[in-house]
Design an enzyme around this catalytic site. Structure first.
Site, PDB file in Angstrom:
ATOM      1  N   LYS A 158       0.826  -1.206   0.000  1.00 12.30           N
ATOM      2  CA  LYS A 158       0.000   0.000   0.000  1.00 12.30           C
ATOM      3  C   LYS A 158       0.859   1.254   0.000  1.00 12.30           C
ATOM      4  O   LYS A 158       1.870   1.320   0.719  1.00 12.30           O
ATOM      5  CB  LYS A 158      -0.884   0.035   1.249  1.00 12.30           C
ATOM      6  CG  LYS A 158      -2.105  -0.868   1.202  1.00 12.30           C
ATOM      7  CD  LYS A 158      -2.970  -0.585   2.424  1.00 12.30           C
ATOM      8  CE  LYS A 158      -4.347  -1.206   2.311  1.00 12.30           C
ATOM      9  NZ  LYS A 158      -5.185  -0.816   3.457  1.00 12.30           N
ATOM     10  N   LYS A 201      -1.313  -7.462   5.730  1.00 17.05           N
ATOM     11  CA  LYS A 201      -1.871  -8.779   5.428  1.00 17.05           C
ATOM     12  C   LYS A 201      -3.136  -8.576   4.609  1.00 17.05           C
ATOM     13  O   LYS A 201      -3.927  -7.685   4.883  1.00 17.05           O
ATOM     14  CB  LYS A 201      -2.193  -9.534   6.725  1.00 17.05           C
ATOM     15  CG  LYS A 201      -2.907 -10.852   6.477  1.00 17.05           C
ATOM     16  CD  LYS A 201      -2.379 -11.974   7.378  1.00 17.05           C
ATOM     17  CE  LYS A 201      -2.846 -13.345   6.893  1.00 17.05           C
ATOM     18  NZ  LYS A 201      -2.072 -13.839   5.726  1.00 17.05           N
ATOM     19  N   LEU A 203      -6.681  -9.583   3.792  1.00 13.03           N
ATOM     20  CA  LEU A 203      -7.791 -10.360   4.348  1.00 13.03           C
ATOM     21  C   LEU A 203      -8.630 -10.851   3.172  1.00 13.03           C
ATOM     22  O   LEU A 203      -8.935 -10.090   2.254  1.00 13.03           O
ATOM     23  CB  LEU A 203      -8.621  -9.502   5.306  1.00 13.03           C
ATOM     24  CG  LEU A 203      -7.848  -8.844   6.468  1.00 13.03           C
ATOM     25  CD1 LEU A 203      -8.790  -8.064   7.376  1.00 13.03           C
ATOM     26  CD2 LEU A 203      -7.096  -9.887   7.282  1.00 13.03           C
ATOM     27  N   GLU A 275     -12.118   4.080   9.284  1.00 13.53           N
ATOM     28  CA  GLU A 275     -12.453   2.915   8.458  1.00 13.53           C
ATOM     29  C   GLU A 275     -11.821   1.640   9.006  1.00 13.53           C
ATOM     30  O   GLU A 275     -10.643   1.627   9.365  1.00 13.53           O
ATOM     31  CB  GLU A 275     -11.972   3.136   7.013  1.00 13.53           C
ATOM     32  CG  GLU A 275     -12.685   4.285   6.314  1.00 13.53           C
ATOM     33  CD  GLU A 275     -12.398   4.354   4.812  1.00 13.53           C
ATOM     34  OE1 GLU A 275     -13.251   4.870   4.080  1.00 13.53           O
ATOM     35  OE2 GLU A 275     -11.327   3.880   4.369  1.00 13.53           O
ATOM     36  N   ARG A 291     -12.449  14.170   6.713  1.00 14.96           N
ATOM     37  CA  ARG A 291     -13.290  15.026   5.870  1.00 14.96           C
ATOM     38  C   ARG A 291     -14.700  14.468   5.844  1.00 14.96           C
ATOM     39  O   ARG A 291     -14.973  13.403   6.402  1.00 14.96           O
ATOM     40  CB  ARG A 291     -12.733  15.039   4.448  1.00 14.96           C
ATOM     41  CG  ARG A 291     -12.601  13.608   3.912  1.00 14.96           C
ATOM     42  CD  ARG A 291     -12.307  13.560   2.446  1.00 14.96           C
ATOM     43  NE  ARG A 291     -11.865  12.241   2.007  1.00 14.96           N
ATOM     44  CZ  ARG A 291     -12.655  11.255   1.638  1.00 14.96           C
ATOM     45  NH1 ARG A 291     -13.972  11.405   1.653  1.00 14.96           N
ATOM     46  NH2 ARG A 291     -12.164  10.088   1.265  1.00 14.96           N
ATOM     47  N   ARG A 337     -24.360   4.850  -5.438  1.00 17.43           N
ATOM     48  CA  ARG A 337     -23.575   5.844  -6.168  1.00 17.43           C
ATOM     49  C   ARG A 337     -23.831   5.629  -7.650  1.00 17.43           C
ATOM     50  O   ARG A 337     -23.489   4.566  -8.203  1.00 17.43           O
ATOM     51  CB  ARG A 337     -22.082   5.665  -5.910  1.00 17.43           C
ATOM     52  CG  ARG A 337     -21.644   5.967  -4.507  1.00 17.43           C
ATOM     53  CD  ARG A 337     -20.122   6.057  -4.465  1.00 17.43           C
ATOM     54  NE  ARG A 337     -19.651   6.096  -3.098  1.00 17.43           N
ATOM     55  CZ  ARG A 337     -18.424   6.458  -2.734  1.00 17.43           C
ATOM     56  NH1 ARG A 337     -17.546   6.803  -3.668  1.00 17.43           N
ATOM     57  NH2 ARG A 337     -18.054   6.470  -1.477  1.00 17.43           N
TER      58      ARG A 337
HETATM   59  P1  ADP Z   1     -15.313   8.115   0.515  1.00 20.62           P
HETATM   60  O1  ADP Z   1     -14.734   7.294   1.588  1.00 20.62           O
HETATM   61  O2  ADP Z   1     -15.823   9.430   0.920  1.00 20.62           O
HETATM   62  O3  ADP Z   1     -16.254   7.320  -0.250  1.00 20.62           O
HETATM   63  P2  ADP Z   1     -13.567   7.991  -1.738  1.00 20.62           P
HETATM   64  O4  ADP Z   1     -12.354   7.150  -1.481  1.00 20.62           O
HETATM   65  O5  ADP Z   1     -14.621   7.459  -2.615  1.00 20.62           O
HETATM   66  O6  ADP Z   1     -14.069   8.471  -0.356  1.00 20.62           O
HETATM   67  O7  ADP Z   1     -13.066   9.389  -2.289  1.00 20.62           O
HETATM   68  C1  ADP Z   1     -13.925  10.502  -2.406  1.00 20.62           C
HETATM   69  C2  ADP Z   1     -13.574  11.253  -3.642  1.00 20.62           C
HETATM   70  O8  ADP Z   1     -12.267  11.747  -3.555  1.00 20.62           O
HETATM   71  C3  ADP Z   1     -13.650  10.433  -4.881  1.00 20.62           C
HETATM   72  O9  ADP Z   1     -14.112  11.278  -5.891  1.00 20.62           O
HETATM   73  C4  ADP Z   1     -12.212  10.004  -5.106  1.00 20.62           C
HETATM   74  O10 ADP Z   1     -11.970   9.787  -6.460  1.00 20.62           O
HETATM   75  C5  ADP Z   1     -11.475  11.206  -4.574  1.00 20.62           C
HETATM   76  N1  ADP Z   1     -10.190  10.910  -3.925  1.00 20.62           N
HETATM   77  C6  ADP Z   1      -9.990  10.389  -2.705  1.00 20.62           C
HETATM   78  N2  ADP Z   1      -8.704  10.286  -2.421  1.00 20.62           N
HETATM   79  C7  ADP Z   1      -8.031  10.764  -3.486  1.00 20.62           C
HETATM   80  C8  ADP Z   1      -6.655  10.930  -3.800  1.00 20.62           C
HETATM   81  N3  ADP Z   1      -5.656  10.619  -2.982  1.00 20.62           N
HETATM   82  N4  ADP Z   1      -6.343  11.452  -5.001  1.00 20.62           N
HETATM   83  C9  ADP Z   1      -7.313  11.797  -5.858  1.00 20.62           C
HETATM   84  N5  ADP Z   1      -8.632  11.663  -5.594  1.00 20.62           N
HETATM   85  C10 ADP Z   1      -8.992  11.153  -4.452  1.00 20.62           C
HETATM   86  P1  ADP Z   2      -8.207   4.173   0.258  1.00 18.28           P
HETATM   87  O1  ADP Z   2      -7.340   5.150   0.974  1.00 18.28           O
HETATM   88  O2  ADP Z   2      -7.888   4.075  -1.177  1.00 18.28           O
HETATM   89  O3  ADP Z   2      -9.651   4.348   0.582  1.00 18.28           O
HETATM   90  P2  ADP Z   2      -8.184   1.881   2.079  1.00 18.28           P
HETATM   91  O4  ADP Z   2      -6.977   1.528   2.865  1.00 18.28           O
HETATM   92  O5  ADP Z   2      -9.298   2.556   2.791  1.00 18.28           O
HETATM   93  O6  ADP Z   2      -7.742   2.743   0.831  1.00 18.28           O
HETATM   94  O7  ADP Z   2      -8.731   0.567   1.387  1.00 18.28           O
HETATM   95  C1  ADP Z   2      -9.717   0.607   0.390  1.00 18.28           C
HETATM   96  C2  ADP Z   2     -10.335  -0.764   0.208  1.00 18.28           C
HETATM   97  O8  ADP Z   2      -9.335  -1.718  -0.139  1.00 18.28           O
HETATM   98  C3  ADP Z   2     -10.971  -1.346   1.465  1.00 18.28           C
HETATM   99  O9  ADP Z   2     -12.298  -0.886   1.645  1.00 18.28           O
HETATM  100  C4  ADP Z   2     -10.932  -2.826   1.141  1.00 18.28           C
HETATM  101  O10 ADP Z   2     -11.935  -3.201   0.234  1.00 18.28           O
HETATM  102  C5  ADP Z   2      -9.599  -2.981   0.458  1.00 18.28           C
HETATM  103  N1  ADP Z   2      -8.545  -3.303   1.428  1.00 18.28           N
HETATM  104  C6  ADP Z   2      -7.749  -2.425   2.076  1.00 18.28           C
HETATM  105  N2  ADP Z   2      -6.898  -3.067   2.916  1.00 18.28           N
HETATM  106  C7  ADP Z   2      -7.168  -4.380   2.812  1.00 18.28           C
HETATM  107  C8  ADP Z   2      -6.630  -5.571   3.412  1.00 18.28           C
HETATM  108  N3  ADP Z   2      -5.638  -5.511   4.292  1.00 18.28           N
HETATM  109  N4  ADP Z   2      -7.169  -6.767   3.064  1.00 18.28           N
HETATM  110  C9  ADP Z   2      -8.152  -6.842   2.141  1.00 18.28           C
HETATM  111  N5  ADP Z   2      -8.698  -5.771   1.544  1.00 18.28           N
HETATM  112  C10 ADP Z   2      -8.219  -4.548   1.862  1.00 18.28           C
HETATM  113 MG    MG Z   3     -10.551   4.237   2.416  1.00 19.00          MG
END
Ligand code: ADP
Ligand code: ADP
Ligand code: MG
Length: 447
Positions: A158, A201, A203, A275, A291, A337
Site C-alpha cells: 500500500k 496482510k 484479508l 475505516e 473530511r 452511487r
Molecule cells: P469516501 O470514503 O468518501 O467514499 P472515496 O475514497 O470514494 O471516499 O473518495 C472521495 C472522492 O475523492 C472520490 O471522488 C475520489 O476519487 C477522490 N479521492 C480520494 N482520495 C483521493 C486521492 N488521494 N487522489 C485523488 N482523488 C482522491
Molecule cells: P483508500 O485510501 O484508497 O480508501 P483503504 O486503505 O481505505 O484505501 O482501502 C480501500 C479498500 O481496499 C478497502 O475498503 C478494502 O476493500 C480494500 N482493502 C484495504 N486493505 C485491505 C486488506 N488488508 N485486506 C483486504 N482488503 C483490503
Molecule cells: Mg478508504
C-alpha cells in the site's frame, strides 16, 4: 457563526454544502473551472468566481486562485468538500494563515491521517486494532519480501499517501513481490508524489465497516454509528448502508465507543470517519478520512443529524449540538452511487443530459447537480448522483430503493442505474451476505 463560506468543490457535494449554508443563513461563494460555468453549484450560489481552465490542477486544486477568490469575495471560511483539496494539510494551513477558517479538522490531524503509515501507528497508540503488517515503511523489495514472509501471503503493498482506492497492489506469492514493489512505488510517486510503501496482510473476505465521528474544540467526541461499504469495485465504494447487516446492537455500541474514546484522546475536532475491515467478528483499522465522506447521507438518514451543518458549527468553535445518548438510530438507509459509466464495462460516458427526472416520495433523497441540458464533462470524477433511501427496516428500504431506481430517468448518457437494479435483485445482497470482493465476483461471473 460564519457570514460567507467559499465552497472549494463542484458537483453534488458543492450543492450539499450550499444547502447547509443556506439553511444556516450563511451566504455562499462557488468557485468553478471554465467548463463548469453553467454548473448547478454556480447557479445556486450567491456569488461565483472562475478559478481557471478545466484541468483540476489549474482550477479545483489551484490553491492561490481559491484563496484569492475567498479574499476578493470576503469569505470568512472555506469548505473543501471531499476529494480535491479536502485532505491537503498545506491547503488548510494556508487558508488559516490568511485569516480564513478551514471547515475541517486541524492541519496537524489532516497531515497525520493523510500518511496511512503514521495513521496506523497512531491507531495502535489509541487502542484500535490494525491489520497485521509492517511496523513502518518498507524501503526495498527485499525488505517487503522479508515482512511478507513473516506475516504470510497473500499481502497488500500500500502507498502511504494513497487514496480513492488507488496505490494498493495484491501480492499472492514471493515470486511476484519484486515486480509488484517496483510497480506500486512508481505509481505512488507519479500519483501521490510520495513513493513510501508498507505491507499489510490481505484479508480474503472482509467487510468494510466504518464509524462516523464528530468532535468539538472543547474535548467532546462522539460516534454517529457505522456504515457498511463492502459493495465495492476496484476498492471503490458502489453501495453503502447503515446499519451494517453484519453487526448486532452490542457490537455496534462496542466499536463505536472504542472509536469515540480514541477520538477524545486524539482531540479530534470536526466530522470524520474511521475505516475498518471486519472479518470473523474482529475489526481492523485501515485508515481515517479527515473530511466529509461521499456516503455521509446514509448516516444522516438514520440519525436525522445534518452532518454538514454540524461540521460548519464545529469549525466555528461551537460545542457538539448533541451528546452520545442523544444519537438515536432509526430504521435503515442505503445509498447507491450513480456514475456516468456503462453499467457492465464501466467505460466512461460523458455527454449531454437530454431528460432528467429524479425519483421522490417518502424516504427518498437524491443528491445530484444534474439538470436537463447539462453536459457531464469528461474531466472529473464520474459520480453524477447519489440516491439515498430510508425505510423502517432493511426490507422496506430495499423495496423503496427498487421503486425509486425504477423512477430515475437520466437520458442522453449511460449510467450505472441498471447495475444497481441488478444488485437489488440479487439474493446475496437481499440477505446482507456480501464482502468487499463480492461485487467483483458477481461482475466476473458469466451472465
Ligand atoms: P469516501 O470514503 O468518501 O467514499 P472515496 O475514497 O470514494 O471516499 O473518495 C472521495 C472522492 O475523492 C472520490 O471522488 C475520489 O476519487 C477522490 N479521492 C480520494 N482520495 C483521493 C486521492 N488521494 N487522489 C485523488 N482523488 C482522491
Ligand atoms: P483508500 O485510501 O484508497 O480508501 P483503504 O486503505 O481505505 O484505501 O482501502 C480501500 C479498500 O481496499 C478497502 O475498503 C478494502 O476493500 C480494500 N482493502 C484495504 N486493505 C485491505 C486488506 N488488508 N485486506 C483486504 N482488503 C483490503
Ligand atoms: Mg478508504
Amino acid at each position: 457563526m460564519f457570514d460567507k463560506v467559499l465552497i472549494a468543490n463542484r458537483g453534488e457535494i458543492a450543492l450539499r454544502i450550499h444547502r447547509a449554508c443556506r439553511e444556516m443563513g450563511i451566504r455562499t461563494v462557488a468557485v468553478h473551472s471554465e467548463i463548469d460555468a453553467n454548473a448547478m453549484h454556480v447557479r445556486l450560489a450567491d456569488e461565483s468566481v472562475c478559478i481557471g481552465p478545466a484541468p483540476a490542477s489549474q482550477s479545483y486544486l489551484n490553491i492561490p486562485a481559491i484563496v484569492s477568490a475567498a479574499e476578493i469575495t470576503g469569505a470568512d471560511a472555506i469548505h473543501p468538500g471531499y476529494g480535491f483539496l479536502s485532505e491537503n494539510a498545506r491547503f488548510a494551513e494556508i487558508v488559516e494563515e490568511h485569516g480564513i477558517a478551514f471547515i475541517g479538522p486541524s492541519s496537524a490531524h489532516i497531515r497525520l491521517m493523510g500518511d496511512k503509515l503514521a495513521a496506523r501507528a497512531k491507531a495502535v497508540e489509541l487502542g484500535l486494532p490494525v491489520v497485521p503488517g509492517s511496523p513502518g515503511a518498507v524501503n526495498t523489495a527485499e525488505e517487503a519480501s522479508a515482512i511478507a514472509q513473516g506475516i504470510g501471503y497473500p499481502v497488500l503493498l500500500k502507498a502511504a499517501a494513497g487514496g480513492g482506492g488507488r496505490g494498493i497492489t495484491l501480492v499472492r506469492s514471493a515470486a511476484e513481490i519484486t515486480d509488484a514493489f517496483r510497480r506500486t512505488q512508481r505509481e505512488a510517486e507519479a500519483g501521490f508524489g510520495d513513493g513510501s510503501l508498507y505491507v499489510e496482510k490481505f484479508l480474503e473476505r472482509p467487510r468494510h465497516i466504518e464509524i462516523q465521528v464528530a468532535g468539538d474544540k472543547h474535548g467532546n467526541a462522539v460516534h454517529v454509528g457505522e456504515r457498511d461499504c463492502s459493495v465495492q469495485r476496484r476498492h471503490q465504494k458502489v453501495v453503502e448502508e447503515s446499519p451494517s447487516p453484519a453487526l448486532n446492537e452490542a457490537q455496534r455500541a462496542e466499536i463505536g465507543e472504542k472509536v469515540a474514546v480514541a477520538m477524545r484522546k486524539l482531540g479530534y475536532s470536526s466530522v470524520g470517519t474511521v475505516e475498518f475491515l471486519y472479518e470473523d467478528g474482529a475489526f481492523y483499522f485501515i485508515e481515517m478520512n479527515t473530511r466529509l465522506q461521499v456516503e455521509h447521507p446514509v448516516t444522516e438518514m438514520v440519525t436525522g443529524i445534518d452532518l454538514v451543518r454540524e461540521q460548519i458549527r464545529l469549525a466555528a468553535g461551537a460545542p457538539l449540538s448533541f451528546t452520545q445518548d442523544e444519537v438515536r438510530f432509526n430504521g435503515h438507509a442505503i445509498e447507491c452511487r450513480i456514475t456516468a459509466e456503462n453499467a457492465r464495462t464501466f467505460a466512461p460516458s460523458p455527454g449531454t443530459i437530454l431528460t432528467y427526472h429524479a425519483p421522490g416520495g417518502l424516504g427518498v433523497r437524491v443528491d445530484s447537480a444534474l439538470y436537463a441540458g447539462y453536459r457531464v464533462p469528461p474531466t472529473y470524477d464520474s459520480l453524477i448522483a447519489k440516491l439515498i433511501v430510508h425505510g423502517r427496516n432493511r426490507n422496506e428500504c430495499m423495496m423503496r430503493l427498487r421503486r425509486a431506481l425504477g423512477e430515475f430517468v437520466i437520458d442522453g448518457i449511460e449510467t450505472t442505474i441498471p447495475l444497481h437494479l441488478e444488485l437489488l435483485a440479487n439474493q446475496d445482497f437481499a440477505n446482507g451476505d456480501y464482502d468487499v470482493k463480492w461485487l467483483e465476483r458477481l461482475l466476473d461471473a458469466p451472465a
